[in-house]
Design an enzyme around this catalytic site. Structure first.
Site, PDB file in Angstrom:
ATOM      1  N   HIS A 168     -24.912-141.438   1.624  1.00  0.00           N
ATOM      2  CA  HIS A 168     -25.148-142.833   1.456  1.00  0.00           C
ATOM      3  C   HIS A 168     -23.930-143.444   0.711  1.00  0.00           C
ATOM      4  O   HIS A 168     -24.259-143.359  -0.348  1.00  0.00           O
ATOM      5  CB  HIS A 168     -26.433-143.162   1.121  1.00  0.00           C
ATOM      6  CG  HIS A 168     -26.885-144.399   1.547  1.00  0.00           C
ATOM      7  ND1 HIS A 168     -25.918-145.487   1.848  1.00  0.00           N
ATOM      8  CD2 HIS A 168     -28.096-145.179   1.834  1.00  0.00           C
ATOM      9  CE1 HIS A 168     -26.614-146.492   2.204  1.00  0.00           C
ATOM     10  NE2 HIS A 168     -27.859-146.312   1.903  1.00  0.00           N
ATOM     11  N   HIS A 171     -23.806-150.236   1.394  1.00  0.00           N
ATOM     12  CA  HIS A 171     -24.938-151.205   1.134  1.00  0.00           C
ATOM     13  C   HIS A 171     -25.102-151.608  -0.516  1.00  0.00           C
ATOM     14  O   HIS A 171     -26.078-151.837  -1.018  1.00  0.00           O
ATOM     15  CB  HIS A 171     -26.240-150.801   1.676  1.00  0.00           C
ATOM     16  CG  HIS A 171     -26.490-150.371   3.194  1.00  0.00           C
ATOM     17  ND1 HIS A 171     -27.210-149.545   3.834  1.00  0.00           N
ATOM     18  CD2 HIS A 171     -25.370-150.852   4.062  1.00  0.00           C
ATOM     19  CE1 HIS A 171     -26.759-149.607   4.915  1.00  0.00           C
ATOM     20  NE2 HIS A 171     -25.666-150.308   5.401  1.00  0.00           N
ATOM     21  N   TYR A 173     -24.774-149.527  -3.125  1.00  0.00           N
ATOM     22  CA  TYR A 173     -25.438-148.533  -4.130  1.00  0.00           C
ATOM     23  C   TYR A 173     -24.274-147.714  -4.548  1.00  0.00           C
ATOM     24  O   TYR A 173     -23.040-148.018  -4.522  1.00  0.00           O
ATOM     25  CB  TYR A 173     -26.247-147.445  -3.240  1.00  0.00           C
ATOM     26  CG  TYR A 173     -27.720-148.245  -2.375  1.00  0.00           C
ATOM     27  CD1 TYR A 173     -28.504-148.534  -3.286  1.00  0.00           C
ATOM     28  CD2 TYR A 173     -27.642-148.079  -1.029  1.00  0.00           C
ATOM     29  CE1 TYR A 173     -29.699-149.085  -2.663  1.00  0.00           C
ATOM     30  CE2 TYR A 173     -28.894-148.833  -0.580  1.00  0.00           C
ATOM     31  CZ  TYR A 173     -29.615-149.383  -1.505  1.00  0.00           C
ATOM     32  OH  TYR A 173     -31.001-149.843  -0.896  1.00  0.00           O
TER      33      TYR A 173
END
Length: 369
Positions: A168, A171, A173
């Site tokens: 990931h 977004h 993070y």
């Protein structure tokens, strides 16, 4: 509705063989008691495999850092109990004929609820967003330990029986906080004025994970222009900047770029190729040569942001998706909320049973069924 046969062509990359092009998008569910996935989680994913999804990507599951999650219901991807729980999830999905990868995650300094982890949150420069301090600036030792934690999670994913994993990097993070000039003010080798310089941390994460799993195990990386801190943020404003950002990550070991946008039909650079031009995944594929996953409100009338305030979304046709897939703009398409409401969505589309597709009800976010 258009003929959807293009969505059901097999896909193969390295050791990953899929029966169709439908991916279940990773979606935070916060339903892992004590951070350990149990039978309820395994059954949730098994149903989507039984419903025909080609590849399931799990909700974000966090690597072994003191404050790597921002909600107590987010699952761990470290420790014997959590890895055993995830192995059971993979077994359940495989038993239903599906393929699966965990999404490996560190939430950085972001907030999800008012809950606070026991340790201080960490980020490249101790920022949640531009000019918004929160938590600690990561030291060289913190960065090295985080890279090692991602590498260990990669090996654990392979050993637990998964078919791939997704990093990931989107977004807002942790990894994305390194990419973003608004949250990465570092002056060492992990910072810099250009997106290529600020991608050093991500490249080292990818390289360490690649070394851990070998060459034939496919690695997916999720990236985005937008951040939860700023929906209008852009890391790459030109194709050249996008190449500087993404091509070195592919060179480091990424096989598939999961190019996240809120609405998949929106062109990434309309000023260059018009209102029906390539979307983010299309440009990522064109510029890097890597396989790509597109995503963003597939099969629904509105994007996911409204779901968090209880907004429902009606089903919509797949004509635009089929057109882009037939142009070979991207390789795979991730479906999110439609699969929360309707575990059998994929099989219904395959049969042409579009009248049986369900609308999305935001109340479904509170359940795991």
């Amino acid at each position: 509705m258009s003929n959807t046969d293009i969505l059901f062509k097999p896909f193969k990359l390295k050791s990953l063989e899929l029966p169709n092009r439908i991916v279940m998008a990773p979606m935070t569910r916060t339903k892992a008691e004590n951070g350990i996935p149990g039978e309820i989680n395994a059954e949730y994913y098994r149903k989507r495999a039984e419903g025909g999804v080609g590849l399931i990507l799990s909700e974000g599951t966090v690597v072994n850092r003191p404050a790597s999650r921002n909600d107590p219901g987010i699952p761990f991807f470290h420790g014997d109990d959590a890895i055993a729980g995830w192995a059971n999830v993979a077994k359940a999905v495989h038993g239903a004929g599906g393929k699966m990868g965990p999404q490996l995650w560190h939430t950085g300094s972001t907030r999800y609820t008012e809950w606070q982890p026991d340790a201080p949150v960490e980020s490249p420069s101790g920022l949640l967003g531009p000019n918004e301090p929160r938590g600690n600036t990561m030291t060289d030792a913190d960065i090295a330990d985080t890279i090692a934690a991602f590498a260990k999670a990669a090996l654990d994913a392979k050993n637990a029986g998964f078919d791939t994993f997704e990093i990931h990097g989107a977004h807002g993070y942790l990894i994305d906080q390194f990419f973003w000039s608004g949250t990465n003010l570092r002056t060492d080798r992990f910072g810099g004025k250009t997106i290529k310089e600020r991608s050093t941390f991500a490249r080292e994460v990818v390289a360490a994970m690649r070394a851990a799993v070998g060459e034939d195990f496919p690695i997916i990386l999720r990236v985005s222009q937008w951040k939860q801190q700023d929906f209008t943020a852009r890391l790459a404003t030109t194709p050249d900047e996008m190449t500087d950002w993404l091509a070195p990550l592919v060179d480091a070991g990424v096989d598939i770029i999961h190019a996240s946008q809120r609405r998949f039909w929106e062109p990434e650079f309309p000023e260059l190729d018009g209102e029906k031009g390539l979307n983010f995944a299309g440009w990522a594929k064109k510029l890097t040569g890597a396989a790509t996953i597109s995503v963003g409100s597939v099969g629904l009338s509105s994007d996911f942001i409204g779901a968090f305030s209880g907004e429902a979304s009606e089903k919509s046709n797949l004509d635009g998706l089929v057109e882009r897939m037939e142009r070979n703009e991207f390789d795979l398409i991730a479906v999110g909320r439609a699969l929360i409401s309707d575990a059998g969505w994929t099989n219904k589309v395959a049969k042409g049973a579009f009248d049986q597709l369900e609308d999305f009800n935001a109340a479904a976010l509170a359940e795991l069924v």
